[in-house]
Motif scaffolding. Sequence first.
Motif, PDB file in Angstrom:
ATOM      1  N   GLY A  68       2.689   1.349  -0.250  1.00 29.64           N
ATOM      2  CA  GLY A  68       1.653   1.301   0.774  1.00 29.64           C
ATOM      3  C   GLY A  68       0.266   1.351   0.179  1.00 29.64           C
ATOM      4  N   SER A  82      -2.299  -1.793   0.423  1.00 34.71           N
ATOM      5  CA  SER A  82      -3.562  -1.598   1.145  1.00 34.71           C
ATOM      6  C   SER A  82      -4.755  -1.856   0.241  1.00 34.71           C
ATOM      7  CB  SER A  82      -3.634  -0.177   1.709  1.00 34.71           C
ATOM      8  OG  SER A  82      -2.641   0.027   2.680  1.00 34.71           O
ATOM      9  N   THR A  83      -4.665  -1.385  -1.002  1.00 34.07           N
ATOM     10  CA  THR A  83      -5.749  -1.622  -1.952  1.00 34.07           C
ATOM     11  C   THR A  83      -5.883  -3.105  -2.254  1.00 34.07           C
ATOM     12  OG1 THR A  83      -5.374   0.547  -2.947  1.00 34.07           O
ATOM     13  CG2 THR A  83      -6.633  -1.044  -4.237  1.00 34.07           C
ATOM     14  N   LEU A 101      -4.994  -5.593  -0.382  1.00 34.59           N
ATOM     15  CA  LEU A 101      -5.465  -6.302   0.801  1.00 34.59           C
ATOM     16  C   LEU A 101      -6.969  -6.207   0.949  1.00 34.59           C
ATOM     17  CD1 LEU A 101      -4.707  -7.870   3.371  1.00 34.59           C
ATOM     18  CD2 LEU A 101      -4.399  -5.678   4.525  1.00 34.59           C
ATOM     19  N   ARG A 102      -7.526  -5.026   0.694  1.00 34.09           N
ATOM     20  CA  ARG A 102      -8.976  -4.865   0.829  1.00 34.09           C
ATOM     21  C   ARG A 102      -9.724  -5.492  -0.351  1.00 34.09           C
ATOM     22  NH1 ARG A 102      -9.090  -4.823   5.940  1.00 34.09           N
ATOM     23  NH2 ARG A 102      -8.324  -2.922   6.930  1.00 34.09           N
ATOM     24  N   TRP A 111      -3.716 -11.581   3.372  1.00 40.17           N
ATOM     25  CA  TRP A 111      -2.436 -10.893   3.417  1.00 40.17           C
ATOM     26  C   TRP A 111      -1.466 -11.451   2.379  1.00 40.17           C
ATOM     27  CZ3 TRP A 111      -1.337  -6.945   7.013  1.00 40.17           C
ATOM     28  CH2 TRP A 111      -0.024  -6.482   6.995  1.00 40.17           C
ATOM     29  N   SER A 118       0.442  -7.380  -5.201  1.00 43.70           N
ATOM     30  CA  SER A 118       1.273  -6.177  -5.228  1.00 43.70           C
ATOM     31  C   SER A 118       2.569  -6.428  -5.984  1.00 43.70           C
ATOM     32  CB  SER A 118       1.587  -5.719  -3.795  1.00 43.70           C
ATOM     33  OG  SER A 118       0.401  -5.414  -3.096  1.00 43.70           O
ATOM     34  N   ASP A 128      -4.650  -3.651   8.926  1.00 46.04           N
ATOM     35  CA  ASP A 128      -3.725  -2.732   8.298  1.00 46.04           C
ATOM     36  C   ASP A 128      -2.325  -3.021   8.827  1.00 46.04           C
ATOM     37  OD1 ASP A 128      -5.722  -1.384   6.896  1.00 46.04           O
ATOM     38  OD2 ASP A 128      -6.213  -0.203   8.676  1.00 46.04           O
ATOM     39  N   PRO A 129      -1.269  -2.573   8.129  1.00 43.56           N
ATOM     40  CA  PRO A 129       0.091  -2.788   8.633  1.00 43.56           C
ATOM     41  C   PRO A 129       0.235  -2.267  10.060  1.00 43.56           C
ATOM     42  CG  PRO A 129       0.150  -1.966   6.403  1.00 43.56           C
ATOM     43  CD  PRO A 129      -1.288  -1.903   6.841  1.00 43.56           C
ATOM     44  N   GLY A 131     -10.650  -5.097  10.836  1.00 45.84           N
ATOM     45  CA  GLY A 131     -10.120  -5.587   9.572  1.00 45.84           C
ATOM     46  C   GLY A 131     -10.790  -6.870   9.137  1.00 45.84           C
ATOM     47  N   VAL A 170     -10.832   3.378   0.845  1.00 40.52           N
ATOM     48  CA  VAL A 170      -9.613   2.832   1.441  1.00 40.52           C
ATOM     49  C   VAL A 170      -8.393   3.536   0.856  1.00 40.52           C
ATOM     50  CG1 VAL A 170      -8.188   0.771   1.758  1.00 40.52           C
ATOM     51  CG2 VAL A 170     -10.683   0.596   1.909  1.00 40.52           C
ATOM     52  N   THR A 171      -8.328   3.575  -0.483  1.00 37.08           N
ATOM     53  CA  THR A 171      -7.198   4.226  -1.142  1.00 37.08           C
ATOM     54  C   THR A 171      -7.390   5.729  -1.243  1.00 37.08           C
ATOM     55  OG1 THR A 171      -7.084   2.206  -2.458  1.00 37.08           O
ATOM     56  CG2 THR A 171      -5.653   4.000  -3.125  1.00 37.08           C
TER      57      THR A 171
END
Length: 215
Positions: free
Chosen positions: A50, A54-55, A57-58, A63, A70, A127-128, A145, A168-169
Amino acid sequence: MTVTDEALPRSPAAGPAGDPVGDPVGAEVVAALVRDLDVGFAALYEAYRGAVFSTALRLCGRWAEAEDLSAEAFLRAYRALAGYAPGRVAALRPRPWLLTILANVWRNSLRSAARRPAAAPLEDAPDPPDPGEGVEDVAARRETGRELAALLAALPEMQRAAVVLRHVTDLPVAEIAAVLDLPEGTVKSHISRGLARLRELRAAGRDPGQKGGVR
């Protein structure tokens, strides 16, 4: 995408028994890795997928690209672990180590992208999904987003990375410094300047499709 062997990070120093400060799951993951690589890697993936996604993605704003980044980061992590001696595995701090790999993969992707034709406009970067969310909440989050992805994309590379890792992280400055291989003072400066620039862009009502004029 590929990353040179030189880009593979050295594992940051760890506390006793590899227990990273601020990451209580880390010691359990490291212990599992020491016992068995494959079982431990499954635990590593479940614990940090996760945060890594998330990192990513930002950082990239897309996506599908975040999924690729990842996947590449975890692949490189597994290959690295397969060649580590037990003592080196025991000394790992998994979260900053993984995010260092991700940051290197992302930088490498930027260099590759610079040699290719211009990419399509940024996609939404929500976000998911949360199954319990109402329709209104989902719509608001998707709009946030999209805006955030566009604003972050306007920042210089290191400012973007520092802001994402901090806000974010949610990494502490010391871990960000390890991930980016920078002094803590420089990290703080990147975060401060990045946030200031984000505020300027948002206050100006910047068109997400524009990418010029960044200082």
